[in-house]
Design a protein around this motif. Structure first.
Motif, short mmCIF file in Angstrom:
data_model
loop_
_atom_site.label_atom_id
_atom_site.label_comp_id
_atom_site.label_asym_id
_atom_site.label_seq_id
_atom_site.Cartn_x
_atom_site.Cartn_y
_atom_site.Cartn_z
N GLN A 61 -7.42 2.59 -8.96
CA GLN A 61 -7.07 3.02 -7.77
C GLN A 61 -7.98 2.72 -6.44
N PHE A 62 -7.47 3.12 -5.72
CA PHE A 62 -8.02 2.45 -3.92
C PHE A 62 -7.07 3.54 -2.96
N THR A 63 -8.28 3.55 -1.50
CA THR A 63 -8.28 4.34 -0.24
C THR A 63 -7.60 3.02 0.40
N LEU A 64 -6.51 2.98 1.10
CA LEU A 64 -6.19 2.55 2.31
C LEU A 64 -6.30 3.16 3.00
N ALA A 65 -6.91 2.82 4.35
CA ALA A 65 -7.07 3.57 5.76
C ALA A 65 -6.15 2.94 6.45
N VAL B 36 -2.34 4.20 -6.03
CA VAL B 36 -2.40 3.95 -7.39
C VAL B 36 -1.36 3.01 -7.91
N ALA B 37 -1.90 1.54 -8.32
CA ALA B 37 -1.27 0.62 -8.85
C ALA B 37 -1.36 0.41 -10.18
N TRP B 38 0.02 0.31 -10.96
CA TRP B 38 -0.51 -0.10 -12.45
C TRP B 38 -0.18 -1.53 -13.61
N ASN B 39 -0.04 -1.56 -14.21
CA ASN B 39 -0.08 -3.01 -15.41
C ASN B 39 -0.42 -4.42 -13.85
N LYS B 40 0.68 -5.25 -14.11
CA LYS B 40 0.99 -6.23 -13.03
C LYS B 40 -0.12 -6.25 -12.22
#
Length: 95
Positions: free
Chosen positions: A28-32, A52-56
């Motif tokens: 989970q990250f924040t993009l400016a 949010v990104a998952w798996n690979k």
């Protein structure tokens, strides 16, 4: 129905790989994302969007992306809600 979002921006901090209760990798990250105009003092304005990104994909992001890296994100908008400790319903929007 269409629910598609394309963003280009810079990460606000290093991306840390995590696992949920089921053992699935995620980040989970924040993009400016800069706005196309400046404020009254001539400063750049930005929107800070939670992603949010998952798996690979999560593994790749945590390996190669650091704070300030310019990346493109394509995904969908998801709105979650929950009740906080005070019993007030909170809403979260994520890509």
């Amino acid at each position: 129905m269409i629910n598609n979002i394309v963003l280009v921006g810079r990460t606000t901090k290093a991306i840390e790989l995590k696992q949920n209760k089921n053992g699935t990798n995620y980040v989970q990250f924040t993009l400016a994302v800069n706005r196309p105009y400046k404020d009254e003092q001539g400063g750049q304005q930005a929107d800070f969007i939670t992603c949010v990104a998952w798996n690979k994909t999560a593994e790749i992001l945590s390996t190669y992306v650091s704070k300030g890296t310019l990346i493109g994100v394509e995904g969908r908008l998801q709105v979650r809600n929950y009740e906080n400790e005070a019993g007030v319903r909170q809403y979260l929007s994520e890509v």
